[in-house]
Design a protein around this motif. Structure first.
Motif, mmCIF file in Angstrom:
data_model
loop_
_atom_site.group_PDB
_atom_site.id
_atom_site.type_symbol
_atom_site.label_atom_id
_atom_site.label_comp_id
_atom_site.label_asym_id
_atom_site.label_seq_id
_atom_site.Cartn_x
_atom_site.Cartn_y
_atom_site.Cartn_z
ATOM 1 N N CYS A 65 0.835 -1.204 0.000
ATOM 2 C CA CYS A 65 0.000 0.000 0.000
ATOM 3 C C CYS A 65 0.869 1.253 0.000
ATOM 4 N N GLU A 94 -7.003 -6.532 -7.438
ATOM 5 C CA GLU A 94 -5.932 -5.694 -6.894
ATOM 6 C C GLU A 94 -4.671 -6.527 -6.629
ATOM 7 N N ALA A 178 -7.429 0.236 0.511
ATOM 8 C CA ALA A 178 -7.087 -1.148 0.864
ATOM 9 C C ALA A 178 -7.834 -1.593 2.118
#
Ligand code: AMP
Ligand code: FE
Ligand code: FE
Ligand code: ZN
Length: 287
Positions: A65, A94, A178
């Motif tokens: 992230c 993702e 996220a």
């Protein structure tokens, strides 16, 4: 109960296969182990199939992230996701995007190195990754093999740190997105090693507060990369924000010196995390 909620296998940048990892965990007296490979669930089935009696597996992943750092610049962050639905379409997409970005970025780092005369090839790095999520530790091992450095650690210190001329960053997922996506997939999001300063920039308490608003469950307080003062700060912050506090080794096999169980999570905290999960369940041998 010895509970270690953060480990890596050959599905990413660890050196133990998932089957070996669960065997090593049981032999080390661990009762609960989470498999949290970078951006992949590829090790889950093998680990579950090889699970020894007495060990519980927590399927998970560590997602790459990015969020604003203390200095305002984009900072790479890791979010652990436990017990999410591996088939959730957006989260699966993702993970795929992040793994593809790792391939592209790994190749670029290797090209910069070989252009500068370092004896490393993309073919060898890919072979070392063996189909798993490619990371800098694979490049480090290729450099060890070719004799340029004596250890993975030295490869990071000399060639692979974030300020190195060879460093290329990878595409990451916005950290608030996220956290929300992990919850949407039934998972439990935990901020991994929030103050691992040796890896580069860290983030401020304000971002952790925003992550909490987005659905964060816990901070990984006890981690080998955290000193006593940082652990104390994070424990206080977790208390203030109503977050749980976990501990884990971040075991990477031979790529790091840290053994399984080097830091652990208490049983009540583990149960509180499991109570929040809706994507899948912990796995024990024989069902
Ligand atoms: P990447 O995911 O490709 O950016 O590489 C980051 C990974 O490298 C982390 O997950 C750690 O496993 C490993 N790593 C980072 N810093 C070091 C270090 N100083 N020594 C050994 N491994 C490291
Ligand atoms: Fe890693
Ligand atoms: Fe990490
Ligand atoms: Zn990790």
């Amino acid at each position: 109960m010895r509970i270690d909620l953060h480990t890596h296998s050959t599905a990413s940048d660890g050196t133990d296969s998932p089957a070996r990892l669960v065997a090593v965990a049981r032999a080390a007296g661990i009762d609960v182990v989470a498999l949290t490979d970078h951006d992949t669930t590829a090790g889950w089935d093998e680990a579950a199939a090889a699970l020894p009696a007495g060990l519980t597996l927590v399927p998970g992943a560590e997602l790459s992230c990015v969020g604003p750092g203390l200095d305002g610049n984009p900072t790479s962050l890791h979010v652990l996701a436990y017990l999410f639905d591996p088939a959730h379409p957006q989260l699966a997409a993702e993970r795929r995007r992040l793994r593809e970005s790792r391939l592209d970025r790994g190749r670029k780092i290797v090209m910069r190195m070989s252009a500068a005369g370092l004896p490393v090839t993309w073919e060898r790095v890919r072979a070392l990754a063996d189909g798993g999520s490619v990371g800098r530790p694979h490049i480090a091992r290729a450099l060890v093999e070719s004799g340029v450095v004596a250890s993975v650690q030295e490869a990071f210190e000399r060639y692979l740190h974030t300020d190195s001329p060879y460093y290329v960053h990878k595409e990451d997922m916005d950290v608030l997105h996220a956290v929300r996506l992990i919850r949407a997939a039934g998972g439990v999001p935990v901020f991994a090693h929030p103050l691992a300063r040796s890896r580069g920039r860290v983030v401020g308490d304000d971002l952790i507060a925003a992550m909490t608003e987005a659905g964060l469950a816990a901070l990984e307080v006890d981690h080998p990369d955290h000193g006593d003062a940082d652990r104390a700060h994070l424990r206080g912050l977790a208390g203030d924000l109503g977050l749980l506090a976990t501990g884990a080794s971040d075991y990477h096999g031979r790529n790091k010196k840290v053994p399984l169980g080097a830091c652990t999570t208490d049983a009540a905290t583990f149960e509180a995390l499991v109570a929040q999960a809706a994507g899948c369940a912990p796995v024990s041998a024989g069902g």
